[in-house]
Design a protein around this motif. Structure first.
Motif, PDB file in Angstrom:
ATOM      1  N   ILE A 197       2.380   6.900 -18.181  1.00 40.13           N
ATOM      2  CA  ILE A 197       2.436   6.613 -16.746  1.00 40.13           C
ATOM      3  C   ILE A 197       2.819   5.165 -16.461  1.00 40.13           C
ATOM      4  O   ILE A 197       3.679   4.913 -15.599  1.00 40.13           O
ATOM      5  CB  ILE A 197       1.088   6.990 -16.093  1.00 40.13           C
ATOM      6  N   PRO A 198       2.220   4.153 -17.119  1.00 42.30           N
ATOM      7  CA  PRO A 198       2.657   2.780 -16.821  1.00 42.30           C
ATOM      8  C   PRO A 198       4.117   2.523 -17.166  1.00 42.30           C
ATOM      9  O   PRO A 198       4.791   1.744 -16.473  1.00 42.30           O
ATOM     10  CB  PRO A 198       1.723   1.914 -17.684  1.00 42.30           C
ATOM     11  N   THR A 199       4.634   3.172 -18.199  1.00 43.00           N
ATOM     12  CA  THR A 199       6.058   3.034 -18.513  1.00 43.00           C
ATOM     13  C   THR A 199       6.912   3.601 -17.388  1.00 43.00           C
ATOM     14  O   THR A 199       7.940   3.020 -17.014  1.00 43.00           O
ATOM     15  CB  THR A 199       6.370   3.756 -19.839  1.00 43.00           C
TER      16      THR A 199
ATOM     17  N   VAL B  22       0.837  -1.199   0.000  1.00 46.47           N
ATOM     18  CA  VAL B  22       0.000   0.000   0.000  1.00 46.47           C
ATOM     19  C   VAL B  22       0.875   1.253   0.000  1.00 46.47           C
ATOM     20  O   VAL B  22       0.638   2.195  -0.774  1.00 46.47           O
ATOM     21  CB  VAL B  22      -0.949  -0.014   1.210  1.00 46.47           C
ATOM     22  N   TYR B  23       1.896   1.286   0.843  1.00 45.53           N
ATOM     23  CA  TYR B  23       2.792   2.439   0.865  1.00 45.53           C
ATOM     24  C   TYR B  23       3.673   2.487  -0.385  1.00 45.53           C
ATOM     25  O   TYR B  23       4.064   3.569  -0.832  1.00 45.53           O
ATOM     26  CB  TYR B  23       3.663   2.408   2.121  1.00 45.53           C
ATOM     27  N   GLY B  24       3.974   1.328  -0.951  1.00 49.54           N
ATOM     28  CA  GLY B  24       4.732   1.319  -2.197  1.00 49.54           C
ATOM     29  C   GLY B  24       3.971   1.934  -3.349  1.00 49.54           C
ATOM     30  O   GLY B  24       4.567   2.485  -4.285  1.00 49.54           O
ATOM     31  N   ALA B  25       2.631   1.850  -3.310  1.00 45.77           N
ATOM     32  CA  ALA B  25       1.815   2.494  -4.342  1.00 45.77           C
ATOM     33  C   ALA B  25       2.031   3.996  -4.336  1.00 45.77           C
ATOM     34  O   ALA B  25       1.991   4.650  -5.389  1.00 45.77           O
ATOM     35  CB  ALA B  25       0.336   2.166  -4.121  1.00 45.77           C
ATOM     36  N   ARG B  26       2.270   4.567  -3.173  1.00 45.83           N
ATOM     37  CA  ARG B  26       2.530   6.006  -3.093  1.00 45.83           C
ATOM     38  C   ARG B  26       3.783   6.372  -3.880  1.00 45.83           C
ATOM     39  O   ARG B  26       3.791   7.338  -4.653  1.00 45.83           O
ATOM     40  CB  ARG B  26       2.710   6.428  -1.629  1.00 45.83           C
ATOM     41  N   ILE B  27       4.850   5.609  -3.697  1.00 45.24           N
ATOM     42  CA  ILE B  27       6.106   5.916  -4.376  1.00 45.24           C
ATOM     43  C   ILE B  27       5.956   5.744  -5.882  1.00 45.24           C
ATOM     44  O   ILE B  27       6.332   6.617  -6.677  1.00 45.24           O
ATOM     45  CB  ILE B  27       7.228   5.022  -3.834  1.00 45.24           C
ATOM     46  N   SER B  28       5.406   4.616  -6.304  1.00 42.87           N
ATOM     47  CA  SER B  28       5.296   4.332  -7.729  1.00 42.87           C
ATOM     48  C   SER B  28       4.414   5.349  -8.447  1.00 42.87           C
ATOM     49  O   SER B  28       4.790   5.885  -9.503  1.00 42.87           O
ATOM     50  CB  SER B  28       4.745   2.916  -7.938  1.00 42.87           C
ATOM     51  N   LEU B  29       3.239   5.636  -7.898  1.00 46.34           N
ATOM     52  CA  LEU B  29       2.330   6.567  -8.549  1.00 46.34           C
ATOM     53  C   LEU B  29       2.854   8.000  -8.474  1.00 46.34           C
ATOM     54  O   LEU B  29       2.678   8.779  -9.428  1.00 46.34           O
ATOM     55  CB  LEU B  29       0.946   6.490  -7.927  1.00 46.34           C
ATOM     56  N   LEU B  30       3.498   8.359  -7.372  1.00 45.27           N
ATOM     57  CA  LEU B  30       4.048   9.716  -7.253  1.00 45.27           C
ATOM     58  C   LEU B  30       5.116   9.963  -8.310  1.00 45.27           C
ATOM     59  O   LEU B  30       5.088  10.978  -9.015  1.00 45.27           O
ATOM     60  CB  LEU B  30       4.615   9.926  -5.849  1.00 45.27           C
TER      61      LEU B  30
ATOM     62  N   PHE C 232      -3.649   0.846 -16.447  1.00 44.00           N
ATOM     63  CA  PHE C 232      -3.336   2.109 -17.112  1.00 44.00           C
ATOM     64  C   PHE C 232      -3.331   1.946 -18.629  1.00 44.00           C
ATOM     65  O   PHE C 232      -3.798   2.827 -19.364  1.00 44.00           O
ATOM     66  CB  PHE C 232      -1.983   2.633 -16.636  1.00 44.00           C
ATOM     67  N   ASN C 233      -2.798   0.844 -19.123  1.00 42.73           N
ATOM     68  CA  ASN C 233      -2.758   0.624 -20.571  1.00 42.73           C
ATOM     69  C   ASN C 233      -4.164   0.459 -21.151  1.00 42.73           C
ATOM     70  O   ASN C 233      -4.480   1.011 -22.211  1.00 42.73           O
ATOM     71  CB  ASN C 233      -1.917  -0.604 -20.898  1.00 42.73           C
ATOM     72  N   LEU C 234      -5.017  -0.293 -20.463  1.00 50.71           N
ATOM     73  CA  LEU C 234      -6.383  -0.480 -20.947  1.00 50.71           C
ATOM     74  C   LEU C 234      -7.161   0.838 -20.944  1.00 50.71           C
ATOM     75  O   LEU C 234      -7.879   1.154 -21.900  1.00 50.71           O
ATOM     76  CB  LEU C 234      -7.110  -1.512 -20.088  1.00 50.71           C
ATOM     77  N   PHE C 235      -7.002   1.595 -19.885  1.00 47.99           N
ATOM     78  CA  PHE C 235      -7.683   2.886 -19.816  1.00 47.99           C
ATOM     79  C   PHE C 235      -7.142   3.850 -20.865  1.00 47.99           C
ATOM     80  O   PHE C 235      -7.901   4.597 -21.507  1.00 47.99           O
ATOM     81  CB  PHE C 235      -7.540   3.484 -18.423  1.00 47.99           C
ATOM     82  N   GLY C 236      -5.832   3.850 -21.071  1.00 41.59           N
ATOM     83  CA  GLY C 236      -5.245   4.723 -22.080  1.00 41.59           C
ATOM     84  C   GLY C 236      -5.689   4.372 -23.483  1.00 41.59           C
ATOM     85  O   GLY C 236      -5.971   5.267 -24.301  1.00 41.59           O
TER      86      GLY C 236
ATOM     87  N   ALA D  67       6.730  12.512 -13.070  1.00 36.93           N
ATOM     88  CA  ALA D  67       7.605  12.397 -14.234  1.00 36.93           C
ATOM     89  C   ALA D  67       6.828  12.610 -15.525  1.00 36.93           C
ATOM     90  O   ALA D  67       7.313  13.249 -16.470  1.00 36.93           O
ATOM     91  CB  ALA D  67       8.292  11.037 -14.246  1.00 36.93           C
ATOM     92  N   ALA D  68       5.602  12.078 -15.595  1.00 39.18           N
ATOM     93  CA  ALA D  68       4.763  12.307 -16.776  1.00 39.18           C
ATOM     94  C   ALA D  68       4.417  13.781 -16.913  1.00 39.18           C
ATOM     95  O   ALA D  68       4.370  14.322 -18.032  1.00 39.18           O
ATOM     96  CB  ALA D  68       3.492  11.465 -16.686  1.00 39.18           C
ATOM     97  N   LEU D  69       4.184  14.461 -15.791  1.00 37.30           N
ATOM     98  CA  LEU D  69       3.878  15.892 -15.832  1.00 37.30           C
ATOM     99  C   LEU D  69       5.066  16.689 -16.372  1.00 37.30           C
ATOM    100  O   LEU D  69       4.891  17.599 -17.205  1.00 37.30           O
ATOM    101  CB  LEU D  69       3.499  16.379 -14.436  1.00 37.30           C
ATOM    102  N   VAL D  70       6.269  16.357 -15.914  1.00 33.44           N
ATOM    103  CA  VAL D  70       7.473  17.037 -16.418  1.00 33.44           C
ATOM    104  C   VAL D  70       7.655  16.781 -17.908  1.00 33.44           C
ATOM    105  O   VAL D  70       7.934  17.700 -18.695  1.00 33.44           O
ATOM    106  CB  VAL D  70       8.714  16.570 -15.628  1.00 33.44           C
ATOM    107  N   ALA D  71       7.482  15.517 -18.311  1.00 37.80           N
ATOM    108  CA  ALA D  71       7.654  15.172 -19.725  1.00 37.80           C
ATOM    109  C   ALA D  71       6.615  15.866 -20.602  1.00 37.80           C
ATOM    110  O   ALA D  71       6.937  16.356 -21.693  1.00 37.80           O
ATOM    111  CB  ALA D  71       7.566  13.651 -19.898  1.00 37.80           C
ATOM    112  N   VAL D  72       5.374  15.935 -20.137  1.00 38.00           N
ATOM    113  CA  VAL D  72       4.311  16.577 -20.923  1.00 38.00           C
ATOM    114  C   VAL D  72       4.570  18.078 -21.037  1.00 38.00           C
ATOM    115  O   VAL D  72       4.393  18.671 -22.117  1.00 38.00           O
ATOM    116  CB  VAL D  72       2.944  16.291 -20.287  1.00 38.00           C
ATOM    117  N   ALA D  73       4.987  18.702 -19.946  1.00 40.94           N
ATOM    118  CA  ALA D  73       5.239  20.145 -19.982  1.00 40.94           C
ATOM    119  C   ALA D  73       6.367  20.484 -20.958  1.00 40.94           C
ATOM    120  O   ALA D  73       6.226  21.370 -21.815  1.00 40.94           O
ATOM    121  CB  ALA D  73       5.570  20.655 -18.580  1.00 40.94           C
ATOM    122  N   LEU D  74       7.492  19.778 -20.841  1.00 37.94           N
ATOM    123  CA  LEU D  74       8.624  20.053 -21.731  1.00 37.94           C
ATOM    124  C   LEU D  74       8.312  19.650 -23.170  1.00 37.94           C
ATOM    125  O   LEU D  74       8.614  20.381 -24.121  1.00 37.94           O
ATOM    126  CB  LEU D  74       9.869  19.322 -21.237  1.00 37.94           C
TER     127      LEU D  74
END
Length: 334
Positions: A261-263, A119-127, A317-321, A132-139
């Motif tokens: 995000i899944p990548t 459960v706590y590992g989900a925080r690290i992975s999703l964060l 994430f892949n199915l939703f995407g 990282a996706a936000l940084v990549a999308v902005a740049l």
């Protein structure tokens, strides 16, 4: 003798006569916005909706991790030696010590609650994945739209930079960078430094993928009539870029960010598995898989739970995407 001509009788208008209006049976055609069309297409894709629900559940679990662990588990770094066999240091009981008190069992050698650490590992992975996706999308959006609109030497320069970054060994660079990082950096300590570096590096090396998509879309949009109209009315470059072109790029950017995000989750898990992720004892799915290598022959469940969690997360994430891409693409076929 012919009959006199008579005017045809007119049917009385019930509305004019004060009577009730008669329903003609014709249904009014209501217009639908692009958002409504996309939502209707997405609702028809049950697989994508299932993936979206799983993603939403994972986000809720990550946000409310302390509350969930407080109700269903134990602190993630708390040792429970009483749950281990004193001779082998393996969990007592079946399936790695799975019970009503320990939903996913306990870790070999240390006795920590596996459910709480996932459960706590989900925080690290999703964060890491989301930031990282936000940084990549902005740049990627900034450089891609500039390259596609201006063209010429600007396009050539940005395209060559993207080619260089795409050919760069990302994992090796992160491992090398993490090995020389200090414990304290810019006010961050411990795992905070690692998380910041992972977000910055993954996002920096990920923006060329977004940049290529945005550049290609901008090349086709810059010749559209509404862009020419804005230009003829005296619209400046900034107005055309961010008021005319950017709103029409939201759909492909959103779709690619969802698929990115899944990548990023897999990248973070791989780096944690190699020892370049967050530092122990911070819970991480990749770190749990690394720890499971020592005891998987005797306690395979310790490897199964984090592995299945990563698989389900990436698949959702892949199915939703994929479903979101089909919903936002008016030319797509179902």
């Amino acid at each position: 003798m012919t009959a006199p001509l008579q005017e045809p009788t007119k049917e009385a208008d019930p509305v004019a006569a004060g009577g009730p209006a008669v329903d003609s049976g014709v249904k009014k055609v209501e217009g639908r916005s692009l958002k409504q069309i996309a939502w209707n297409r997405l609702k028809q894709d049950r697989v994508a909706l299932t993936g979206g629900i799983v993603v939403l559940v994972l986000v809720v679990v990550a946000v409310f991790a302390p509350l969930i662990v407080g109700l269903l588990g134990h602190p993630p770094n708390e040792f429970h030696q009483d749950m281990l066999d004193p001779l082998t240091n393996l969990p007592t009981g079946d399936l790695g010590g799975v019970s009503s008190d320990y939903l996913f069992g306990v870790e070999p050698n240390k006795g920590r609650d596996v459910f709480s650490r996932i459960v706590y590992g989900a925080r690290i992975s999703l964060l890491v994945a989301f930031l990282a996706a936000l940084v990549a999308v902005a740049l990627g959006t900034l450089f891609g739209i500039v390259a596609g609109y201006f063209g010429g030497w600007v396009d050539a320069l940005i395209s060559r930079i993207m080619d260089v970054l795409l050919s760069f060994p990302q994992l090796l660079f992160i491992i090398s960078l993490v090995s020389v990082l200090p414990d304290d950096l810019l006010g961050l300590t411990g795992s905070g430094v690692r998380i910041a570096v992972l977000v910055a590096v993954i996002g920096f090396f990920g923006w060329p993928y977004v940049g290529r998509i945005v550049r290609g879309q901008t090349l086709s949009l810059r010749e559209r009539e509404y862009v020419e109209a804005a230009r003829s009315l005296g619209g400046g470059r900034t107005h055309i870029l961010f008021r005319e072109l950017l709103p029409n790029l939201v759909a492909p950017i959103t779709v690619y960010a969802t698929l990115m995000i899944p990548t990023n989750i897999l990248t973070e898990a791989a780096l944690s598995f190699l020892g370049a992720g967050v530092r122990p004892p911070t819970a991480s799915w990749g770190g749990m898989l690394r720890d499971a290598l020592e005891t998987y022959e005797h306690d395979p469940m310790f490897m199964v739970f984090p592995g299945v969690t990563i698989f389900i997360t990436v698949l959702a994430f892949n199915l939703f995407g994929d479903g979101l891409r089909d919903a936002l693409d008016p030319k797509g076929t179902r």
